[in-house]
Design a protein around this motif. Structure first.
Motif, PDB file in Angstrom:
ATOM      1  N   LYS A   1      -1.570  -7.582   5.968  1.00  0.00           N
ATOM      2  CA  LYS A   1      -2.472  -7.439   4.717  1.00  0.00           C
ATOM      3  C   LYS A   1      -3.744  -8.235   4.861  1.00  0.00           C
ATOM      4  O   LYS A   1      -4.018  -8.871   5.760  1.00  0.00           O
TER       5      LYS A   1
ATOM      6  N   ARG B   1      -7.030  -5.714  12.226  1.00  0.00           N
ATOM      7  CA  ARG B   1      -5.741  -5.202  12.523  1.00  0.00           C
ATOM      8  C   ARG B   1      -4.895  -5.291  13.861  1.00  0.00           C
ATOM      9  O   ARG B   1      -3.927  -5.750  14.073  1.00  0.00           O
TER      10      ARG B   1
ATOM     11  N   ASP C   1       4.317  -5.900   7.285  1.00  0.00           N
ATOM     12  CA  ASP C   1       2.896  -5.411   6.791  1.00  0.00           C
ATOM     13  C   ASP C   1       1.988  -6.313   7.021  1.00  0.00           C
ATOM     14  O   ASP C   1       2.014  -7.559   6.947  1.00  0.00           O
TER      15      ASP C   1
ATOM     16  N   THR D   1       2.772 -14.415   2.432  1.00  0.00           N
ATOM     17  CA  THR D   1       2.571 -13.750   1.436  1.00  0.00           C
ATOM     18  C   THR D   1       3.801 -12.681   1.001  1.00  0.00           C
ATOM     19  O   THR D   1       3.903 -12.132  -0.268  1.00  0.00           O
TER      20      THR D   1
ATOM     21  N   THR E   1       0.353 -11.411   8.650  1.00  0.00           N
ATOM     22  CA  THR E   1       1.378 -10.751   8.629  1.00  0.00           C
ATOM     23  C   THR E   1       2.786 -11.681   9.064  1.00  0.00           C
ATOM     24  O   THR E   1       2.382 -12.789   9.377  1.00  0.00           O
TER      25      THR E   1
ATOM     26  N   TRP F   1      -4.318  -9.847  -2.485  1.00  0.00           N
ATOM     27  CA  TRP F   1      -4.017  -9.233  -1.056  1.00  0.00           C
ATOM     28  C   TRP F   1      -3.995  -7.645  -1.024  1.00  0.00           C
ATOM     29  O   TRP F   1      -3.471  -7.158  -2.159  1.00  0.00           O
ATOM     30  N   MET F   2      -4.441  -6.873   0.048  1.00  0.00           N
ATOM     31  CA  MET F   2      -4.367  -5.580  -0.048  1.00  0.00           C
ATOM     32  C   MET F   2      -3.541  -5.353   1.296  1.00  0.00           C
ATOM     33  O   MET F   2      -3.787  -5.677   2.368  1.00  0.00           O
ATOM     34  N   LYS F   3      -2.418  -4.378   1.120  1.00  0.00           N
ATOM     35  CA  LYS F   3      -1.891  -3.927   2.427  1.00  0.00           C
ATOM     36  C   LYS F   3      -2.551  -2.780   3.217  1.00  0.00           C
ATOM     37  O   LYS F   3      -3.247  -2.002   2.588  1.00  0.00           O
TER      38      LYS F   3
END
Length: 535
Positions: A328, A502, A326, A167, A350, A315-317
């Protein structure tokens, strides 16, 4: 390509079809001139091309190219290409940065006939399906030349979106003409050329000079393919870790396209094979092997689609990961697709740079003995490979069935895993399956009825900027976990769930980093037979 893109393409075609003449004639001449250039540069010697000492591909000699195909504007001290760019591109955006040249040539023998390769490249659906690790979307806007049922002297106007399996790297989107020509018996050429001069481009980040392949039939039914990829692209938005990869042409250059074509040829050969190498521990009939191969192929396609930066992936960080990369997340809601569970799932990803060769990292991640060292769910399990179907000559390219047992021998889960590697990238992709799904596949059930959520790794060769000439070896590792969240469709998922995933993905990356750092210390790599195996 999605319906919105198709409508946009149709509207575009209707728009420029109004100017059937002289625009149609100009585009045809443009494509035929591009084919003439491709024929010259595709067969040129080392005056025009510079061989890479550690690689099989060649890099274009820009000075010699300008001398033969361009002209120098003495007032600007820069090349102009009157043949292919006589006016400002009709782009939707005004270029604000200088485009960088990426030009490479490679050659390989492909286990496909010339006409099979031509048919593949001229059928937009087959092309995008076969090159799924590069092409995110593709459509034919219109056909300007060529008789029905014949590929000789045929010209398509096409649009495409290209990606890397990360990404972090922006997509490349452009309109182009694809022209095919038969030079003589069993000798073909297919050329792509940008049409920014004629059609508004969706972006200004890519101009395609004459690129494509020259295909010659061999006595054994195979083909000798010389591939040329020549573009000018915007590098200003590239992450510093990925700039050397893109500049080297390994990201979007001739070798990557040719490797993908070779992979597709090997896939067809494996699918059609009537005999197979014996399995590791279980006997799978031929119909079952075919189902495993097709399910593995779908798993790889889904994984590559999930980890691209296409606009279709929202995508969202989440957060910064130790300053390196990061994490995502992308939320996916499924209602009608029977190939994945109904409801809400999430993809977490990531990308990180690791100081280890792509080959060593690939072998470590694909090997069943290493899985407990990075997979948190397998720490207390015993992983055994019970079946393996090779795909091609490289032993690392295969579809495998892994069985995870408790220490007491009780079955916990199966994993279907596909691994693939070549000079431009590697993949280790897997999906958990229960015993009933495995039983159905072994019996030869339609693999499209098996629901999977692929996770895994992509590995790209990565050298840091400034280290290109020092030979510093590294890998750009992208990790992606696709997990099921809820049987009901949701627009968001709970923060606690995001925090948990995460932690899973960052802990996985930390485990891999720690292992790499340990084995990078002097002599430590000799102490661990699991890490050393197959390296």
């Amino acid at each position: 390509m999605d319906s919105t893109s198709n409508e946009r393409a149709r509207d575009l075609f209707m728009g420029f079809s109004i100017f059937t003449e002289p625009m149609k004639t100009e585009i045809i001449e443009h494509a035929r001139s591009a084919m003439e250039e491709l024929l010259k540069i595709g067969t040129a010697g080392h005056l025009l091309w510079k061989p890479q000492p550690k690689d099989r591909y060649d890099i274009l000699n820009q000075i010699e190219y300008m001398r033969q195909f361009g002209q120098v504007d003495s007032t600007l001290n820069s090349p102009t290409f009157a043949t292919y760019q006589t006016e400002q591109p009709a782009s939707m955006e005004t270029p604000t940065v200088a485009l960088q040249t990426e030009a490479s040539r490679d050659m390989a023998f492909i286990n496909m006939s010339p006409i099979s390769i031509v048919e593949l490249l001229m059928d937009v659906n087959e092309w995008s399906s076969a090159f799924y690790n590069i092409v995110s979307k593709a459509t034919i806007v219109g056909t300007l030349l060529g008789a029905q049922g014949s590929y000789n002297d045929k010209l398509h106007v096409m649009s495409a979106e290209l990606h890397l399996p990360s990404t972090t790297v922006p997509i490349r989107e452009y309109y182009f003409g694809r022209y095919s020509k038969k030079f003589s018996h069993n000798i073909w050429g297919i050329v792509d050329i940008s049409l920014e001069k004629f059609i508004p481009s969706p972006t200004s980040n890519l101009l395609k000079r004459p690129s494509g392949c020259l295909i010659s039939g061999m006595a054994n039914g195979h083909s000798k393919v010389a591939w040329v990829e020549h573009v000018e692209a915007d590098h200003s938005h590239l992450d510093n870790y990925f700039k050397p990869l893109v500049a080297s042409t390994l990201a979007f250059g001739a070798s990557r396209w040719l490797n993908s074509l070779n992979r597709y040829g090997e896939w067809l050969q494996t699918l059609r094979a009537t005999t197979f190498v014996a399995d590791e521990g279980v006997l799978i009939p031929q119909t079952g092997r075919t189902s495993f191969l097709k399910l593995g192929d779908r798993m790889m396609k889904t994984f590559c689609a999930n980890v691209s930066a296409t606009a279709d992936n929202p995508w969202m960080k989440i957060t910064s990961f130790h300053g390196d990369s990061d994490v995502k997340v992308m939320i996916k809601n499924n209602v009608e697709d029977t190939a994945m569970p109904p409801g809400t799932s999430a993809v977490f990803t990531t990308s990180v740079w690791l100081e280890v060769s792509p080959n060593r990292l690939f072998n470590f991640l694909r090997h069943e003995n290493s899985r407990t060292k990075w997979d948190m769910l397998s720490h207390r399990l015993v992983i055994r490979k019970v079946a393996s179907i090779p795909k091609g000559e490289n032993p690392g390219n295969c579809v495998s069935l892994l069985r995870a047992n408790t220490s007491q021998g009780k079955l916990q889960i199966f994993y279907l895993q596909e691994s693939y590697t070549d000079s431009t990238g590697s993949y280790v992709v897997y999906a958990p399956l229960d015993e009933s799904a495995i039983t159905a596949i072994v019996k030869g059930t339609n693999p499209d009825r098996v629901m999977i959520l692929p996770s895994g790794f992509s590995i790209l060769p990565g050298r840091l900027q400034g280290d290109e000439d020092r030979g510093t070896t590294g890998s750009l590792l992208t990790v992606a976990f696709h997990v099921f969240e809820s049987v009901t469709n949701k627009s968001h998922i709970l923060p606690e769930y995001i925090h948990t995933m995460r932690k899973v993905i960052t802990d996985t990356v930390t485990s891999i980093k720690d292992i790499v750092q340990y084995h990078n210390r002097p002599n430590n790599w000799m102490e661990d037979s699991d890490f050393l195996v197959r390296f």
